[in-house]
Design an enzyme around this catalytic site. Structure first.
Site: not given
Ligand code: IPM
Ligand code: MG
Length: 351
Positions: A142, A189, A221, A245, A249
């Protein structure tokens, strides 16, 4: 106790969900005799519109001066399909994380008794899940060097980590593991990436300082697969920014809705609390978004100030609302959904 909280509602559903968390916090503060001083500040697309940038210095000053930050969401679809946009709301989020030094992102995943059957995963797979992904937040790909070459036809982003960046995150992971089941999983990884090999080497060297903690090392993975197969076998996981990240999710579906999972981002000095979901632009202004992730983020805030009773009160009332079916449309049975603001009012009334 007197707490100054910077309030960054941001974009999309941000303002609506933040309003509910504020309602709940104000009632909790009154009940337990605290004073919360809310200091609103601009961020995201809203800040770009107002002052031309997504995390203005004035907002940073408010966050720095506050005891904590409560944050909604950032992102506006009008920037998504415009690769040439000079400023983007997301840049504000990254700048905020970096300038506030929020290197550790704490993202818990747990199940709610009344929602187990809402998860797309089978009950026996997810029952008892209670894990925390500790995501490195101010380094890695990032923030590494990036750019274009060969006249724009080649693009690169680099995943760079220093030993000290890994150490400070891993230290939090070990400490957290000590307060829980003393299990730590390092997700990387290392079979391919040099930066992951540095992660492994660094974490391995720290094992001797925490002899009670059992550390395992797994490839990202494989974790992506096992996380949905056997989430209840994990406890504390530490991982790099991008891996975290993606995995967080993925983990959020275990609970049944992305609208449920809170998070905290902490550094040496500052702390920020936010739902893990995004700004959900399609729902903005419709009063339909699930406010619980933000409300539970506020519970994490109280917890970090050692206000354990207050945090528990919030979590209990959230569980009560779920059990009573006072839920937004993402969780409701057909025609039985409540508005964002109604859920907030119910929570506040039941604290
Ligand atoms: C998160 C989001 C952010 C990230 C985006 C919006 C930049 O997906 O907080 O997980 O990738 O960190
Ligand atoms: Mg995210």
């Amino acid at each position: 106790m007197k707490i100054n909280i910077a309030l960054l509602a941001g974009d999309g559903i941000g303002p609506e969900i933040i309003d509910q968390a504020v309602k709940v916090c104000d009632v909790v503060a009154k009940k337990y005799k605290h004073t919360i001083n809310w200091i609103p500040a601009l961020t995201g697309a809203a800040a770009i519109d107002a002052v031309g940038e997504p995390y203005p210095d004035s907002t940073h000053a408010v966050c720095e001066a506050a005891d904590a930050v409560l944050f909604g969401a950032i992102r506006h679809p009008r920037f998504d399909n415009d690769p040439s946009a000079k400023v983007r709301p997301e840049q504000g989020l990254l700048k905020m994380r970096q300038k506030l030094g929020l290197f550790a992102n704490v993202r818990p995943t747990f199940t709610f008794p009344s929602l187990i059957d809402k998860s797309p995963l089978k009950r026996e797979r997810i029952e008892g899940t209670d894990l925390i992904i500790l995501r490195e937040l101010t380094g890695g790909v990032y923030f590494g060097e990036r750019g274009r070459k060969n006249g724009g036809d080649t693009a690169f982003d680099t995943m760079t980590y220093t030993r000290s960046e890994i150490q400070r995150l891993a230290k939090k992971g070990f400490e957290l593991a000590m307060t829980r089941s003393k299990k730590l999983c390092c997700v990387d990884k290392a079979n391919v990436l040099e930066s992951s090999r540095l992660w492994r080497e660094t974490v391995q060297a720290m094992e001797k300082d925490y002899p009670e903690v059992t550390v395992t090392y797994e490839f990202v993975d494989a974790v992506a697969m096992r996380l949905v197969q056997w989430p209840n076998t994990y406890d504390v996981m530490i991982t790099a920014n991008l891996f975290g990240d993606i995995l967080t999710d993925e983990a959020s579906v275990i609970s049944g809705s992305m609208g449920l999972m809170p998070s905290a981002s902490v550094g040496e000095k500052n702390r920020l609390y936010e739902p893990i979901h995004g700004s959900y632009p399609q729902a903005a202004g419709k009063d339909i978004a699930n406010p619980l992730a933000t409300v539970l983020s506020a519970a994490m805030l109280f917890e970090d100030f050692n206000l354990t009773k207050e945090a528990k009160n919030i979590r209990d009332v959230v569980n009560k609302s779920l059990a009573a079916g006072i839920v937004t449309e993402d969780l409701a049975e057909k025609d039985k959904s409540y508005k964002t603001s109604e859920v907030g009012d119910w929570l506040a009334a039941n604290i």
